[in-house]
Write a protein that holds these residues in place. Sequence first.
Motif, PDB file in Angstrom:
ATOM      1  N   SER A 266      35.437  13.973 -15.042  1.00 23.61           N
ATOM      2  CA  SER A 266      35.095  15.422 -14.353  1.00 23.61           C
ATOM      3  C   SER A 266      36.326  16.282 -14.101  1.00 23.61           C
ATOM      4  O   SER A 266      36.328  17.351 -14.607  1.00 23.61           O
ATOM      5  CB  SER A 266      34.337  14.904 -13.022  1.00 23.61           C
TER       6      SER A 266
ATOM      7  N   SER B 155      37.753  17.340 -17.428  1.00 21.48           N
ATOM      8  CA  SER B 155      36.938  18.334 -18.331  1.00 21.48           C
ATOM      9  C   SER B 155      37.171  19.840 -17.262  1.00 21.48           C
ATOM     10  O   SER B 155      37.312  20.888 -17.986  1.00 21.48           O
ATOM     11  CB  SER B 155      35.701  17.788 -18.348  1.00 21.48           C
TER      12      SER B 155
ATOM     13  N   LEU C 190      40.986  15.546 -23.909  1.00 21.30           N
ATOM     14  CA  LEU C 190      40.054  14.448 -23.807  1.00 21.30           C
ATOM     15  C   LEU C 190      40.665  13.532 -24.868  1.00 21.30           C
ATOM     16  O   LEU C 190      39.777  13.253 -25.767  1.00 21.30           O
ATOM     17  CB  LEU C 190      38.644  14.967 -23.744  1.00 21.30           C
TER      18      LEU C 190
ATOM     19  N   VAL D  10      31.393  17.212 -21.465  1.00 19.27           N
ATOM     20  CA  VAL D  10      32.342  17.694 -22.588  1.00 19.27           C
ATOM     21  C   VAL D  10      32.183  19.082 -22.952  1.00 19.27           C
ATOM     22  O   VAL D  10      33.257  19.663 -23.256  1.00 19.27           O
ATOM     23  CB  VAL D  10      31.924  16.813 -23.714  1.00 19.27           C
TER      24      VAL D  10
ATOM     25  N   ASP E 184      34.433  21.199 -20.867  1.00 20.03           N
ATOM     26  CA  ASP E 184      35.849  21.018 -21.329  1.00 20.03           C
ATOM     27  C   ASP E 184      35.936  22.024 -22.477  1.00 20.03           C
ATOM     28  O   ASP E 184      37.086  22.614 -22.750  1.00 20.03           O
ATOM     29  CB  ASP E 184      36.153  19.627 -21.647  1.00 20.03           C
ATOM     30  N   GLN E 185      35.155  21.893 -23.443  1.00 18.00           N
ATOM     31  CA  GLN E 185      35.139  22.656 -24.594  1.00 18.00           C
ATOM     32  C   GLN E 185      34.601  23.898 -24.793  1.00 18.00           C
ATOM     33  O   GLN E 185      34.514  24.635 -25.576  1.00 18.00           O
ATOM     34  CB  GLN E 185      34.564  21.675 -25.736  1.00 18.00           C
TER      35      GLN E 185
END
Length: 531
Positions: free
Chosen positions: A265, A268, A274, A297, A300-301
């Motif tokens: 968590s 991210s 990652l 994810v 994060d992305q």
Amino acid sequence: MVHPHPRATVTAVLVLLLPVLVLLGAAPRARALDNGLARTPPMGWNDWNAFGCNVSEQLIEQTADYLVSSGLKDAGYQYVNIDDCWMASQRDSGGNLVPDPAKFPDGISGTAAYVHSKGLKLGIYESAGTATCAGYPGSLNHEQQDADSFAAWGVDYLKYDNCNNQGVPWQQRYDAMRDALHNTGRAIVFSMCEWGEDSVWTWGAATGNLWRTTGDINASFGSMLSIYHSNVQLAQYAGPGAWNDPDMLEVGNGMSFTEDRSEFSLWSEMAAPLIAGTDLRKATPATLSLYGNRAVVAVDQDSLGKQGTQVASSGGHDVLAKPLSNGDVSVVLFNENSSAATISTTAAAVGLPSAGSYKLTNLWSNLVSSSTGAISATVPGHGSVMYRVSVGSGSSTGSTHPLVGASSKRCLDANGGATTPGTKIQIWDCGGGSNQAVTITAAGELRLYGGTQCLDAYNNQTSAGTKVELWTCNGGTNQQWRLNPDGTVTGVQSGLCLDVTGGDQPAGNVNGTQLELWGCNGGANQQWSLG
């Protein structure tokens, strides 16, 4: 990785200075390296944390196979990264690096070709010194020659370490490899493993695509927490093409499930690379439920490329907020302490409008709720709760979903599709049947078969080990359940957790395993999500 010379004193001083450096370093982030790469944080795998020097072509290829077969490639994991010890102990007569023929019989080029055939990319390791951390030939004063080799072999990512650097200035050494990589004409992500020295975040964006902000991580909550404290302060320096790197993920390497979930968590939320550091080929369903959570994810992305910031911290209770490209905000409530605590914030405090209604989507349980501004949860010790918060409203009450166990990736299931009162409630491969379709009612019931039968604690019992069964809905408290922010489901009557019997053991998550009530303990076999 573990380096052969101590640097604990340097790291300790750095941690003490970080708040001062951040306050003094309020200037805008440096212009990012213009190579067009890593527009979102890199995702993939690295062998070092799980294997050390025991790297091989077979390991790399098997891991590439697994990234594809497990669905992790489709979730965004694309780099398969070789760390130290891949090469022979000496350069050849022309001064070129030589892959160890025993470990890589097809060479790095052959390994790269295999990885590329899977739709993945290959990473490699070197050091900006005379030798790598394990004593193999380094790239200092060989930058262009080595970069040319990497490009010729089909390498897509370089992790560049800091061992045996002979005291040559940090930026000089890393700029030299940056320029060498550029000269090859091949797109190679440049990962600077410089250990967070020389305030690398203040100049790293113009040199590399990511830079380590600290010393090495290990598989302990204390190590993860220390690195988080350092990295979270550096949000202003990160952005598309240039990322703070708090080191590889230790998820699956020995921390508790709750701690693993916190690490994933936090990484991210901090827009960190990652890079899985475990043996994915042997990963449990619980570990895969963390690496493979696409909603987390996606935070994060997110294409906006903002690193989450710590908007509140008091007594080890932290609130992080990360603005997202569609206007939502990702919020993490993180409990550094060992005892459960309620952690709260507001929509206004995390950057949303101060008035209105908000939809809170729990990114680990998929439970949806609404709020007029408060964002709050009881968070277990060392745990975290992660929400995606948007303007609007929503609720999981009245909705129907499969209920998926984290320890098994199997669904809550009424045995054999039977509707008879007393039917065993178990886990089974998810199949979409009405015996797996759970409807959440306003009364706290979990109904199956379109709402005609309820999940029931046998005979109103409240002791650990009480079996969970199917029964005609009758409004009893033994048929009422709380779906909690931490992913647990507790019986209202007993206060105990819905538990996969023996699911804390590797052999305990097979089809047909009984569900029961048990004392809540944070295990993955007590964690559930709406499918």
